[in-house]
Design a protein around this motif. Structure first.
Motif, PDB file in Angstrom:
ATOM      1  N   ASN A   1       0.823  -1.214   0.000  1.00  0.00           N
ATOM      2  CA  ASN A   1       0.000   0.000   0.000  1.00  0.00           C
ATOM      3  C   ASN A   1       0.853   1.258   0.000  1.00  0.00           C
ATOM      4  OD1 ASN A   1      -2.414  -1.390  -0.059  1.00  0.00           O
ATOM      5  ND2 ASN A   1      -2.622  -1.425   2.168  1.00  0.00           N
ATOM      6  N   ALA A   2       2.039   1.171   0.569  1.00  0.00           N
ATOM      7  CA  ALA A   2       2.957   2.309   0.587  1.00  0.00           C
ATOM      8  C   ALA A   2       3.744   2.409  -0.712  1.00  0.00           C
ATOM      9  CB  ALA A   2       3.919   2.192   1.775  1.00  0.00           C
ATOM     10  N   GLY A   3       3.576   1.438  -1.611  1.00  0.00           N
ATOM     11  CA  GLY A   3       4.257   1.466  -2.894  1.00  0.00           C
ATOM     12  C   GLY A   3       5.688   0.972  -2.859  1.00  0.00           C
ATOM     13  N   LEU A   4       6.102   0.377  -1.747  1.00  0.00           N
ATOM     14  CA  LEU A   4       7.485  -0.062  -1.605  1.00  0.00           C
ATOM     15  C   LEU A   4       7.773  -1.418  -2.228  1.00  0.00           C
ATOM     16  CD1 LEU A   4       7.999   1.105   2.066  1.00  0.00           C
ATOM     17  CD2 LEU A   4       9.135   2.043   0.043  1.00  0.00           C
ATOM     18  N   VAL A   5       6.735  -2.233  -2.390  1.00  0.00           N
ATOM     19  CA  VAL A   5       6.934  -3.566  -2.963  1.00  0.00           C
ATOM     20  C   VAL A   5       5.925  -3.825  -4.071  1.00  0.00           C
ATOM     21  CG1 VAL A   5       7.884  -4.521  -0.813  1.00  0.00           C
ATOM     22  CG2 VAL A   5       5.457  -4.772  -1.288  1.00  0.00           C
ATOM     23  N   THR A   6       6.318  -4.723  -4.956  1.00  0.00           N
ATOM     24  CA  THR A   6       5.405  -5.193  -5.996  1.00  0.00           C
ATOM     25  C   THR A   6       5.053  -6.637  -5.677  1.00  0.00           C
ATOM     26  OG1 THR A   6       7.220  -5.961  -7.394  1.00  0.00           O
ATOM     27  CG2 THR A   6       6.447  -3.699  -7.742  1.00  0.00           C
ATOM     28  N   GLN A   7       3.989  -7.103  -6.254  1.00  0.00           N
ATOM     29  CA  GLN A   7       3.605  -8.498  -6.066  1.00  0.00           C
ATOM     30  C   GLN A   7       3.141  -9.084  -7.382  1.00  0.00           C
ATOM     31  OE1 GLN A   7       0.545  -8.505  -3.105  1.00  0.00           O
ATOM     32  NE2 GLN A   7      -0.928  -7.455  -4.378  1.00  0.00           N
ATOM     33  N   ARG A   8       3.416 -10.370  -7.543  1.00  0.00           N
ATOM     34  CA  ARG A   8       2.947 -11.082  -8.731  1.00  0.00           C
ATOM     35  C   ARG A   8       2.623 -12.511  -8.330  1.00  0.00           C
ATOM     36  NH1 ARG A   8       8.445 -11.390  -8.941  1.00  0.00           N
ATOM     37  NH2 ARG A   8       9.334 -13.385  -9.577  1.00  0.00           N
ATOM     38  N   ARG A   9       1.662 -13.070  -9.019  1.00  0.00           N
ATOM     39  CA  ARG A   9       1.280 -14.455  -8.750  1.00  0.00           C
ATOM     40  C   ARG A   9       2.148 -15.373  -9.589  1.00  0.00           C
ATOM     41  NH1 ARG A   9      -2.143 -17.149  -6.032  1.00  0.00           N
ATOM     42  NH2 ARG A   9      -3.423 -15.414  -5.396  1.00  0.00           N
ATOM     43  N   GLN A  10       2.664 -16.401  -8.951  1.00  0.00           N
ATOM     44  CA  GLN A  10       3.438 -17.433  -9.638  1.00  0.00           C
ATOM     45  C   GLN A  10       2.901 -18.766  -9.145  1.00  0.00           C
ATOM     46  OE1 GLN A  10       7.641 -16.961  -9.165  1.00  0.00           O
ATOM     47  NE2 GLN A  10       8.129 -18.815 -10.281  1.00  0.00           N
TER      48      GLN A  10
ATOM     49  N   TYR B   1       6.774 -11.383  -3.787  1.00  0.00           N
ATOM     50  CA  TYR B   1       6.954  -9.970  -3.474  1.00  0.00           C
ATOM     51  C   TYR B   1       8.372  -9.565  -3.831  1.00  0.00           C
ATOM     52  CZ  TYR B   1       2.543 -10.020  -0.996  1.00  0.00           C
ATOM     53  OH  TYR B   1       1.211 -10.118  -0.697  1.00  0.00           O
ATOM     54  N   ALA B   2       8.523  -8.331  -4.303  1.00  0.00           N
ATOM     55  CA  ALA B   2       9.841  -7.796  -4.637  1.00  0.00           C
ATOM     56  C   ALA B   2       9.875  -6.320  -4.264  1.00  0.00           C
ATOM     57  CB  ALA B   2      10.136  -7.962  -6.128  1.00  0.00           C
ATOM     58  N   ALA B   3      11.049  -5.861  -3.871  1.00  0.00           N
ATOM     59  CA  ALA B   3      11.220  -4.438  -3.594  1.00  0.00           C
ATOM     60  C   ALA B   3      11.050  -3.669  -4.896  1.00  0.00           C
ATOM     61  CB  ALA B   3      12.611  -4.189  -3.002  1.00  0.00           C
ATOM     62  N   ASP B   4      10.388  -2.544  -4.825  1.00  0.00           N
ATOM     63  CA  ASP B   4      10.234  -1.673  -5.990  1.00  0.00           C
ATOM     64  C   ASP B   4      11.413  -0.703  -5.972  1.00  0.00           C
ATOM     65  OD1 ASP B   4       9.531   0.331  -7.838  1.00  0.00           O
ATOM     66  OD2 ASP B   4       7.401  -0.126  -7.565  1.00  0.00           O
ATOM     67  N   TYR B   5      12.454  -1.046  -6.723  1.00  0.00           N
ATOM     68  CA  TYR B   5      13.700  -0.277  -6.689  1.00  0.00           C
ATOM     69  C   TYR B   5      13.542   1.182  -7.116  1.00  0.00           C
ATOM     70  CZ  TYR B   5      16.079  -4.543  -5.461  1.00  0.00           C
ATOM     71  OH  TYR B   5      16.472  -5.672  -4.797  1.00  0.00           O
ATOM     72  N   PRO B   6      12.767   1.497  -8.148  1.00  0.00           N
ATOM     73  CA  PRO B   6      12.588   2.919  -8.481  1.00  0.00           C
ATOM     74  C   PRO B   6      11.952   3.724  -7.336  1.00  0.00           C
ATOM     75  CG  PRO B   6      11.966   1.574 -10.342  1.00  0.00           C
ATOM     76  CD  PRO B   6      12.190   0.634  -9.187  1.00  0.00           C
ATOM     77  N   VAL B   7      11.027   3.123  -6.613  1.00  0.00           N
ATOM     78  CA  VAL B   7      10.420   3.815  -5.475  1.00  0.00           C
ATOM     79  C   VAL B   7      11.457   4.006  -4.371  1.00  0.00           C
ATOM     80  CG1 VAL B   7       8.670   3.675  -3.650  1.00  0.00           C
ATOM     81  CG2 VAL B   7       8.075   3.097  -6.002  1.00  0.00           C
TER      82      VAL B   7
END
Length: 115
Positions: free
Chosen positions: A58-67, A73-79
């Motif tokens: 919700n804070a935009g720090l991580v992304t998520q994808r279904r596998q 979950y992964a850190a959002d490096y640009p953020v």
């Protein structure tokens, strides 16, 4: 980065398990980690880990994808880069900084010269 986004990001990181999870995701790299592996590595119950990951998301720090059946979950490096840039934007009042005096500022100065 807008100040309200910075406040949300810092608030999300201002909790022991979320900060530890975020640091672990940064270490994991762009491929990220499954939520279950994060919970296990940090010794946090899966339901609690889900709550903490939702706060980071919700804070935009991580992304998520279904596998398959897992959520990765992964850190959002640009953020993350934007947050660090915001925090160091006015470093040394805009003058050149020495590496010994303010290493984060000299990294910011290098970033400006590349852009």
């Amino acid at each position: 980065m807008e100040s309200d986004s910075v406040i949300r990001a810092l608030a999300a990181l201002a909790q022991e398990h979320r900060l530890a999870a975020y640091r672990l995701l940064v270490t994991a790299g762009p491929e990220g980690m499954p939520a279950g592996a994060l919970a296990e590595a940090l010794g946090v119950p899966p339901s609690s880990m889900s709550f903490h990951l939702a706060q980071l998301s919700n804070a935009g720090l991580v992304t998520q994808r279904r596998q398959s059946r897992s959520i990765i979950y992964a850190a959002d490096y640009p953020v993350m880069t934007g947050l660090i840039a915001y925090l160091t934007e006015n470093c040394c009042a805009g003058s050149a900084c020495g590496v010994k005096a303010a290493p984060a500022c000299s990294a910011r100065t290098s970033e400006r010269s590349v852009a």
